[in-house]
Design an enzyme around this catalytic site. Structure first.
Site, mmCIF file in Angstrom:
data_model
loop_
_atom_site.group_PDB
_atom_site.id
_atom_site.type_symbol
_atom_site.label_atom_id
_atom_site.label_comp_id
_atom_site.label_asym_id
_atom_site.label_seq_id
_atom_site.Cartn_x
_atom_site.Cartn_y
_atom_site.Cartn_z
ATOM 1 N N HIS A 98 0.844 -1.205 0.000
ATOM 2 C CA HIS A 98 0.000 0.000 0.000
ATOM 3 C C HIS A 98 0.870 1.242 0.000
ATOM 4 O O HIS A 98 1.895 1.294 0.678
ATOM 5 C CB HIS A 98 -0.940 0.025 1.212
ATOM 6 C CG HIS A 98 -0.267 -0.299 2.520
ATOM 7 N ND1 HIS A 98 0.074 -1.582 2.870
ATOM 8 C CD2 HIS A 98 0.118 0.492 3.539
ATOM 9 C CE1 HIS A 98 0.640 -1.580 4.058
ATOM 10 N NE2 HIS A 98 0.700 -0.320 4.480
ATOM 11 N N HIS A 100 1.008 4.950 1.345
ATOM 12 C CA HIS A 100 0.403 5.885 2.298
ATOM 13 C C HIS A 100 0.458 7.272 1.665
ATOM 14 O O HIS A 100 1.543 7.702 1.236
ATOM 15 C CB HIS A 100 1.231 5.977 3.587
ATOM 16 C CG HIS A 100 1.212 4.768 4.463
ATOM 17 N ND1 HIS A 100 0.423 4.675 5.576
ATOM 18 C CD2 HIS A 100 1.921 3.600 4.407
ATOM 19 C CE1 HIS A 100 0.633 3.511 6.180
ATOM 20 N NE2 HIS A 100 1.542 2.833 5.484
HETATM 21 P P1 AMP Z 1 1.940 -0.347 7.405
HETATM 22 O O1 AMP Z 1 2.495 -0.181 8.787
HETATM 23 O O2 AMP Z 1 2.687 0.444 6.375
HETATM 24 O O3 AMP Z 1 1.780 -1.806 7.037
HETATM 25 O O4 AMP Z 1 0.520 0.328 7.435
HETATM 26 C C1 AMP Z 1 -0.643 -0.368 7.712
HETATM 27 C C2 AMP Z 1 -1.685 0.682 7.967
HETATM 28 O O5 AMP Z 1 -2.951 0.072 7.835
HETATM 29 C C3 AMP Z 1 -1.611 1.303 9.366
HETATM 30 O O6 AMP Z 1 -1.399 2.698 9.237
HETATM 31 C C4 AMP Z 1 -2.969 0.970 9.969
HETATM 32 O O7 AMP Z 1 -3.505 2.030 10.726
HETATM 33 C C5 AMP Z 1 -3.812 0.691 8.741
HETATM 34 N N1 AMP Z 1 -4.936 -0.230 8.954
HETATM 35 C C6 AMP Z 1 -4.925 -1.422 9.601
HETATM 36 N N2 AMP Z 1 -6.148 -1.979 9.560
HETATM 37 C C7 AMP Z 1 -6.945 -1.138 8.857
HETATM 38 C C8 AMP Z 1 -8.313 -1.149 8.484
HETATM 39 N N3 AMP Z 1 -9.122 -2.178 8.815
HETATM 40 N N4 AMP Z 1 -8.794 -0.101 7.780
HETATM 41 C C9 AMP Z 1 -7.994 0.927 7.459
HETATM 42 N N5 AMP Z 1 -6.692 0.997 7.773
HETATM 43 C C10 AMP Z 1 -6.168 -0.018 8.476
#
Ligand code: AMP
Ligand code: ZN
Length: 134
Positions: A98, A100
């Site tokens: 993903h 950000h």
């Molecule tokens: P990363 O640390 O780069 O893998 O980012 C994962 C992101 O996904 C984090 O910023 C979380 O807050 C976000 N996240 C986890 N679960 C969900 C969800 N169900 N809906 C939206 N964002 C999420």
């Protein structure tokens, strides 16, 4: 496969969807760094940046460019960070690639990573070992 983002894409889990097309979905991060923090995910499951097929990477990066201004406009931001965490030690929590998109504001109290100091010899060594591995 037990992947939160795949479940969101399949509609098994809810999300605050801001955009969808054939290959990608964009939705609000549930634990946002700033208001309007958006995640852009491919609909196909790929673990991280290195695993993404190049054509999909191009589409997702192009989409990030298309959406960034709208995301900023939507929350009145004046700047943004575009970032991807790759691997546990880099802070990746969800192993489904993903981008950000993090809107930034004057005085939002987020600080840049602190810099480290290395000697000239070390910097030359890093340069050489990286160049050799290319
Ligand atoms: P990363 O640390 O780069 O893998 O980012 C994962 C992101 O996904 C984090 O910023 C979380 O807050 C976000 N996240 C986890 N679960 C969900 C969800 N169900 N809906 C939206 N964002 C999420
Ligand atoms: Zn997934």
């Amino acid at each position: 496969m037990d992947c939160i983002f795949c479940k969101i894409i399949e509609g098994e889990l809810p999300c605050y969807k801001v955009y969808e097309d054939k290959r990608a979905l964009a939705f609000l991060d549930i634990n946002p760094v700033n208001k309007g923090h958006v995640l852009i995910v491919p609909k196909e499951h790929h673990r991280n940046f290195l695993d993404l097929p190049k054509d999909l990477l191009k589409d997702l990066t192009s989409l990030a460019q298309d959406l960034a201004q709208n995301i900023m406009d939507g929350v009145g931001a004046t700047a943004f960070n575009l970032t991807a965490n790759n691997g546990k030690e880099a802070g990746q929590q969800v192993e489904h690639f993903h981008w950000h998109v993090i809107p930034r504001f004057a005085n939002d109290h987020l600080h840049h990573w602190p810099g480290k100091t290395f000697s000239d010899e070390e910097m030359k060594r890093f340069t050489m070992t990286i160049r050799k591995s290319i």
